[in-house]
Structures are given as structure tokens and as C-alpha cells.
Design a protein around this motif. Structure first.
Motif, short mmCIF file in Angstrom:
data_model
loop_
_atom_site.label_atom_id
_atom_site.label_comp_id
_atom_site.label_asym_id
_atom_site.label_seq_id
_atom_site.Cartn_x
_atom_site.Cartn_y
_atom_site.Cartn_z
N LEU A 154 1.24 -1.10 0.13
CA LEU A 154 -0.44 0.26 -0.15
C LEU A 154 0.84 1.66 0.00
CD1 LEU A 154 -2.97 -0.98 2.35
CD2 LEU A 154 -3.31 -1.48 0.17
N ARG A 164 0.40 0.22 8.72
CA ARG A 164 -0.54 1.14 8.56
C ARG A 164 -1.81 0.92 8.88
NH1 ARG A 164 -0.30 -3.35 2.94
NH2 ARG A 164 -1.87 -4.54 4.09
N TYR A 167 3.01 2.50 2.05
CA TYR A 167 3.55 2.75 3.22
C TYR A 167 5.28 2.65 2.64
CZ TYR A 167 -0.48 3.27 5.46
OH TYR A 167 -2.09 4.24 5.78
N LYS A 198 -5.26 7.35 1.45
CA LYS A 198 -3.61 6.53 2.17
C LYS A 198 -3.20 5.88 2.30
CE LYS A 198 -4.54 9.37 6.33
NZ LYS A 198 -3.09 9.02 8.27
N HIS A 199 -3.86 4.53 0.93
CA HIS A 199 -4.02 3.09 0.62
C HIS A 199 -3.90 3.29 -0.58
CE1 HIS A 199 -4.32 2.42 5.56
NE2 HIS A 199 -5.60 2.41 5.20
N ARG A 219 -2.78 1.08 -3.69
CA ARG A 219 -2.37 -0.60 -3.49
C ARG A 219 -1.13 -0.86 -5.37
NH1 ARG A 219 -2.45 -4.86 -1.28
NH2 ARG A 219 -5.05 -4.47 -0.01
N ASP A 252 -6.38 4.42 -5.11
CA ASP A 252 -7.08 4.10 -3.89
C ASP A 252 -8.59 4.73 -4.19
OD1 ASP A 252 -8.65 4.32 -1.10
OD2 ASP A 252 -6.62 5.49 -0.48
N PRO A 282 1.48 7.81 6.30
CA PRO A 282 1.55 7.01 4.78
C PRO A 282 3.16 8.26 4.55
CG PRO A 282 -0.20 7.39 4.48
CD PRO A 282 -0.06 8.08 5.99
#
Length: 729
Positions: A53, A74, A55, A93-94, A96, A122, A81
Motif C-alpha cells: 500500500l 498502516r 507505506y 492513504k492506502h 495498492r 485508492d 504513510p
């Protein structure tokens, strides 16, 4: 013979095959490995480990030992992140990872390197995160993001966060508290408390505005947080000033969040307010740096990347060399009649001091605040000069070789100057910065501020003010002071700014105009300096003056630390004024010339009352050492941590291989220290260079050495010191 020929042929064939293999093999220290959901991007000293993701955990490696001071998790209520964006009050924030690219790059300023691009999404927000590492800079990673809106509707940009990290000292020392760090963020918070190096607490909540709102609130796009084990810094890699924030605040469970954030509402148009459907937005370039010791190495990296970023914008980079006059000591009139500092002086009083100053080695006289009648008009004060000709006569008299005991010295003449400030608007309104409502912008010290990018003002400065001062009066240099050097954006319609932030982005033009006028007119004697009245200097103005001053330090530590910052950012041989060696009522420094000379500063003085500087013999000794040792020209090295190593250690290496050491503390010390920076297999003779005492030999393989402090002058805070030079045999 046949056997020998066959052997030689086999050797040549083996060498040929080896060279072919080397040609095909990637010998770069920068690598990417993929292990399950993790990508490891590594240079020699910095590693970035990304999960699926995006991070990121940042690692620091030295001699095979790897450590980290940031959390990459996370999970939790507010995961952090390194890059994320808030749109319509939703934090994305995520991202992938869906694909990645890894390629070789070659940069005209930064050299060979590698670029990793991570693509992902995301929800319906796509992101490409680009990271660059360079072989010449093994401890730095540059990065930026491009966000694309695939939601089918326009989204308001609430904030953009980049190179944002959650720090925890427990990751490097389980016995320490999570927030037990020191930090440096060169920002003007309050007079006397700027540029300072302070501790982090579990309630810290700083929001530094860069470049600020003018008038002693400018700042530098850099922050460094470190402990004894390692440190992390983030800084901009932009050749243009950008409006943004630097956050440093207590995070979850006592950790510390550090990083950049951009808010459209206070960016003056530099950041878009809306990410339209189908449109993309790219963040500014910034970098993360890992290091040992204090902020010096990270500051050096910031200076190196700033130099390249300036050049990419078609601007001048940071000077690589400085002329001799940049290192010449000067005396100014500010403190000659008062420990409070005052513009009250007479030319006869100045002349009465010049013989003594010449004998001590001063080569320039600066007429400080008080020489003129009106800020912005810059005519001689009629209380000190009967007219322009009287000022011209003084300059010509100072230039003559007639000063000192032997009447064989001459002086340059500098004037105190506020390039952008004026106390009158009469006849000048068309040149001044205006607010959004059309009113004149009011500065903190001067009443009004000239617009630094207005072509009309640049012509007025060059062809009227500077022409008069430099050509007609024959003055040798100008010293830019006061807090008016970083005004807010200008709304004046008659200036025809193509966009709102243009006057800030091109603020440098005013200083470029002044510097080029002076140095073009007087390449051998011309001089430009920056003080800004205790304010942090704008790094985008750095290429356009010779001497950066430590700007009114109020403590011994500030003298040493500000010099260190200037040497880090501007370069290890850059001229850095000591901020005035003299004790004044508004500072608490010791008045110790050893502190200026031994740290490689340029000697500057407000008073030069030698009885306040440890006595005539002490002052004369250190002025002689200033010229004989020329430490101001040496290579300043950041080999000790001035916060965690006691006493504070300073190292300067000269071109002949000699290594100079200086140690300072507020308490007496008597201990063994490691002399860092000695070549491993070289033997040196160690000499206390202030007394000439020979202390024996030392070798790089056994660099431990006993030092015992001497008391320095104690007009203000007490200072103890020890100085040593090691000459290779």
C-alpha cells in the motif's frame, strides 16, 4: 616458450571475459529487490522498504549495521504513510501497488542514479509515486507524487502531505522515551530564539509556515530530527520558493510526526484548490535524508540539492568559491557608543578608532544604521554629514593608505542597507507591495516594502540608489539588514504580476540586481552581506551575497550553531560571519574571539573594545591567528554531534592535510576525546596552536587524545575551550 604463450593467451582471454561480464553487470550501489508484498529500494546508506500500500520504512545503514527510527505501520486510528492527500475531507492513504518501473537515470546536476515509479490506486484516486536515488548522494532519496481523479466528479483539495513520517526513538534505543530527540528547523519564531536547536517533547505541536508571512517570519524548507543513534531530515528540492507547512507534532503513544503539508488556501495559488474529474496534480519534489550526528550532513545535502534545483530553474547556483574580500574582518559603528546598540556616532569618532582597528587587522569600516536620513531615499544624515560630498570625502579618506601605527593600511567602506524597506511612500507608491484590498503592505521594521520582482523597482534600485552609492560615492559594499527581505505576495495591479505568488518566487531578483551591480562595478573590492536582523536567511537569495552573518546571536551556542548551519547549507568553505564577537546588553555571549576564529567564522565586531574581549594581548593573539591559520578558508567538517557530544567538537581540514580541532563547553572539561578526521595510516604532530605548545604525535589508527580546557572570556556566559592542530608528518 609455447607453454608461456599459451599461459599469456589464457590470461588475456580471462581478462576479456571478465570485462565483458563487468560491462553487462550493474555495478551501481542502488538496487531494488521484491520480496512478497515488500519492495526494498536501497542505496549505500538509505533504504526505503515499501509494502503493497506504499507505506514506507526508512532505514539507515553504516558499515553493515542497519537501524530505523520511523514506524511504517498502516494500522491504528491515524496511520501515516509518507505521501497522502485529503480530498473532500477524505484522506486517501492506502494506494495498492498495481505496477512498478525501475530505470537508470542520468542528471546533469546530480549524476547517475535510479528511478523507481510505483503506480497504484485508492478507490478512484490513482497515484504514481516517483523515488530517485543518486550514487553521489548515498543517504538521500528524492520523491514526488502525481494524483489523478477518476471519481467522475470534481474534488476539493484539503491538503497534501509528503515526506511525512512517524518517528520513535525507542526503535533505536528501547530505554529512551519515544519523543526523546533534538531538532533543527531554521525559522524565525521570535527575535533571539531563531535558528535554535531544541528538544522534542511529548506535547510538541509545531506548524512552521514556509516561507512565512514576511517580517521576521521567513523560514527554510528543511527540518532535521535526530538522536544519538541516527537522524532523519526532510527538505524541499525546488529551485523556487513554495508556500507550505512543516509539521512537527506529538503523535500516537508519544511518537513524533514530522513532514511537509501543503494547504491550497494559504499557498497563494501555488497549489490548486480543486482536483477536477480526469485531471492530475503533481506535488513538489522533496527528499528524506538519513545520517549520523547532528544536522550538519543533512544540511549539506540540502545545500547540494538546492544548488542543482536552482540551476534547473535557470538561476545561479550556490557559489563554489568566494573572493578574498569575503573573508576580511570588518568593524561597524552600531555598538561603538552604547552596549545597547545605537545609530549615534560621529565621523570624527569613527576616524579616531581607525588607526587602532587597522593595527588589529580590520580592513573594512561599516557605517551602520544612522548614517542616512530616510530609509528608502538613502541620503546622508545631515547631522553626520554636511552633504553628499562629506560622505564621499570620508570614503576617499578611508581608501587612502594612511591608517595604523605605520600609516600603511587602508580601509574599504560598507554601508548598512535595507534593500526592500522604505519609511516613505512619497513618490514611491508605484514601487511598493500592496495587499489584496489595495492598501500598502506594512512591514515589521520599515514602514513599507518595495516589490522585489517589479521591473520598475529593479530599475530604480540599480540606476538610482545603487548608481549613487556605488559609483558616485565610491562605497565598496552593502550590508542588507532588517526583517523586510521576505514580503508576502504583491497585489499591486501596476506591477502586472502574471500570477499571485510571482513576487515571492522571484524575490531573488532584487538581491541579484544589487549583487551584480556591486560586483560588476568593483570585482576586486566589492562586497555584499546579509544579516536580516536575527532572521533566518532566505536560501533562494544565497547566490547573491558573499557573507552570510550569524545574525545577532544571543548565546554562545547560537554563535557556533548558526555558523555551522551556514557552512552546511552554503558550503564548507563559505564565509560565515560570527554575528559580532562583542558582548552587548541584548545578548549573553562571552565576547571570546577564540570562539569565532576556531570555528572558521569571519571576525566581525560592533565595538572592538579589547578590554571586553579578554584584554589587548588576548584579542591581538587571536586576530593574528585569524590571519595566520586562515581557518575561515578551510573545509568545515561535521564529524561531531554538537548536541550529544560534550564538549562540542569542531573540525576544519586545510588543503595541506592539517586538521584543526576546537572544543567548547559552558563547563570546564578534562578528558580523552577521539580526534576524528585523521587519515588512518598517517602520523601527525599535535600542537596547541593558540600557545604553540607541542603535544607529541598522534596517528589515525589511535586517535584518542587528552584535552583540558582553558577559561575563555566571561563578559556574558562563561565559555571554556581547547584548540589543537594536527600537522601530517
Amino acid at each position: 616458450m609455447m607453454v608461456l604463450k599459451n599461459f599469456v593467451s589464457a590470461c588475456f582471454m580471462a581478462l576479456f571475459l571478465f570485462l565483458i561480464q563487468c560491462k553487462d553487470k550493474d555495478l551501481s550501489p542502488i538496487s531494488l529487490t521484491v520480496q512478497g508484498d515488500f519492495m526494498h529500494l536501497k542505496n549505500e546508506n538509505i533504504h526505503l522498504i515499501f509494502d503493497d500500500l506504499m507505506y514506507c520504512k526508512v532505514e539507515f545503514e553504516v558499515d553493515g549495521y542497519v537501524q530505523s527510527m520511523n514506524h511504517s505501520t498502516r494500522t491504528g486510528s491515524n496511520p501515516v504513510p509518507p505521501h497522502f492527500i485529503i480530498l473532500d475531507d477524505i484522506a486517501y492513504k492506502h494506494f495498492r501497488i498495481s505496477s512498478h518501473e525501475f530505470e537508470n537515470i542520468e542528471d546533469a546536476d546530480f549524476g547517475s542514479g535510479k528511478r523507481l515509479t510505483l503506480n497504484g490506486s485508492d478507490s478512484a484516486i490513482e497515484r504514481s509515486l516517483v523515488i530517485e536515488m543518486y550514487e553521489l548522494y548515498p543517504d538521500v532519496a528524492l520523491s514526488w507524487c502525481t494524483y489523478t481523479n477518476r471519481t467522475g466528479k470534481d474534488l476539493k483539495i484539503n491538503g497534501v502531505f509528503y515526506n511525512y513520517y512517524r518517528l520513535d526513538r525507542k526503535l533505536t534505543n528501547q530505554e529512551a522515551s519515544s519523543c526523546d530527540f533534538r531538532y533543527l528547523q531554521p525559522l524565525n519564531k521570535k527575535w533571539g530564539e531563531t535558528w535554535t536547536n531544541v528538544g522534542v517533547t511529548d506535547t510538541i505541536n509545531e506548524d512552521f509556515i514556509i516561507p512565512g508571512s514576511g517580517s521576521n517570519r521567513s523560514g527554510i524548507p528543511f527540518i532535521d530530527v535526530w538522536g544519538p543513534e541516527m537522524g532523519m531530515a526532510v527538505f524541499h528540492v525546488e529551485g523556487i520558493p513554495r508556500f507550505h507547512h512543516i509539521a512537527l507534532k506529538a503523535g500516537e503513544e508519544g511518537t513524533v510526526d514530522m513532514g511537509f503539508k501543503g494547504l491550497p488556501e494559504d499557498s497563494y495559488g501555488q497549489l490548486p484548490e480543486v482536483l477536477h474529474s480526469g485531471a492530475s496534480f503533481t506535488t513538489w519534489k522533496s527528499a528524506v535524508c538519513t545520517h549520523h550526528h547532528d544536522f550538519f550532513m543533512a544540511g549539506r545535502r540540502f545545500g547540494q540539492f538546492l544548488d542543482g534545483a536552482l540551476k534547473k530553474e535557470g538561476r545561479s547556483g550556490l557559489p563554489e568559491e568566494y573572493p578574498d574580500q569575503a573573508y576580511e574582518p570588518y568593524w561597524k559603528t552600531w555598538g561603538m557608543n552604547s552596549l545597547n546598540g545605537t545609530g549615534e556616532f560621529t565621523i570624527q569618532e569613527v576616524k579616531g578608532k581607525m588607526d587602532s582597528l587597522a593595527d588589529y587587522g580590520f580592513t573594512a569600516i561599516m557605517l551602520d544604521d544612522g548614517w542616512f536620513d530616510m530609509l528608502g531615499r538613502w541620503d546622508p544624515d545631515p547631522g553626520k554629514f554636511s552633504g553628499e560630498q562629506a560622505l564621499i570625502d570620508f570614503v576617499q579618506e578611508a581608501h587612502k593608505t594612511q591608517w595604523g601605527q605605520h600609516k600603511n593600511k587602508s580601509f574599504k567602506v560598507y554601508l548598512w542597507f535595507d534593500l526592500l524597506g522604505t519609511n516613505t511612500a512619497e513618490g514611491l507608491e508605484h514601487l511598493l507591495v500592496r495587499n489584496g484590498d489595495g492598501s500598502l503592505y506594512r512591514s515589521r521594521q520599515a514602514k513599507y516594502t518595495f516589490c522585489p520582482s517589479s521591473s520598475q523597482f529593479l530599475s530604480f534600485a540599480r540606476d538610482t540608489l545603487l548608481e549613487k552609492i556605488i559609483h558616485q560615492w565610491d562605497v565598496d559594499g552593502l550590508y542588507t539588514d532588517w526583517e523586510d527581505q521576505n514580503p508576502l505576495p504583491c497585489f499591486a495591479e501596476n506591477h502586472h504580476h502574471p500570477y499571485l505568488s510571482e513576487s515571492v518566487e522571484n524575490n531573488y531578483l532584487a538581491f541579484k540586481t544589487m549583487h551584480e551591480k556591486i560586483m560588476g562595478s568593483k570585482p576586486e573590492n566589492g562586497w555584499t552581506g546579509m544579516c536580516a536582523c536575527a532572521s533566518v536567511h532566505d536560501p533562494y537569495q544565497y547566490p547573491y551575497y558573499l557573507l552570510g552573518d550569524a545574525s545577532d546571536p544571543t548565546s554562545n551556542k547560537q554563535v557556533r550553531w548558526r555558523t555551522r548551519w551556514i557552512k552546511a547549507l552554503r558550503g564548507p568553505t563559505a564565509p560565515a560571519g560570527d554575528g559580532y564577537v562583542d558582548k552587548m546588553n541584548y545578548n549573553n555571549i562571552a565576547g571570546e574571539p577564540a570562539m569565532s576564529v576556531a570555528t572558521g567564522s569571519v571576525i566581525t565586531s560592533l565595538r572592538w573594545n579589547v578590554e571586553e574581549l579578554g584584554g589587548a594581548d588576548h584579542a591581538r593573539k587571536w586576530m593574528k591567528l585569524y590571519f595566520s591559520e586562515k581557518l575561515y578558508r578551510g573545509e568545515y567538517l561535521g564529524l561531531y554531534d554538537i548536541e550529544y557530544h560534550k564538549p562540542e567538537g569542531y573540525v576544519i581540514r586545510k588543503g595541506d592535510g592539517s586538521v584543526y580541532y576546537a572544543f567548547f563547553d559552558e563547563k570546564a572539561f578534562d578528558k580523552e576525546v577521539e580526534l576524528r578526521g585523521l587519515l588512518r595510516d598517517v602520523e601527525y604532530e599535535a600542537i596547541e596552536y593558540d600557545t604553540g605548545t607541542r603535544k607529541g604525535k598522534v596517528v589515525g589508527t589511535d586517535p584518542m587524545f587528552h584535552i583540558a580546557s582553558k577559561p575563555g572570556n566571561d563578559q556574558g556566559e562563561q565559555v571554556f575551550y581547547y584548540v589543537l592542530k594536527c600537522i601530517p608528518l
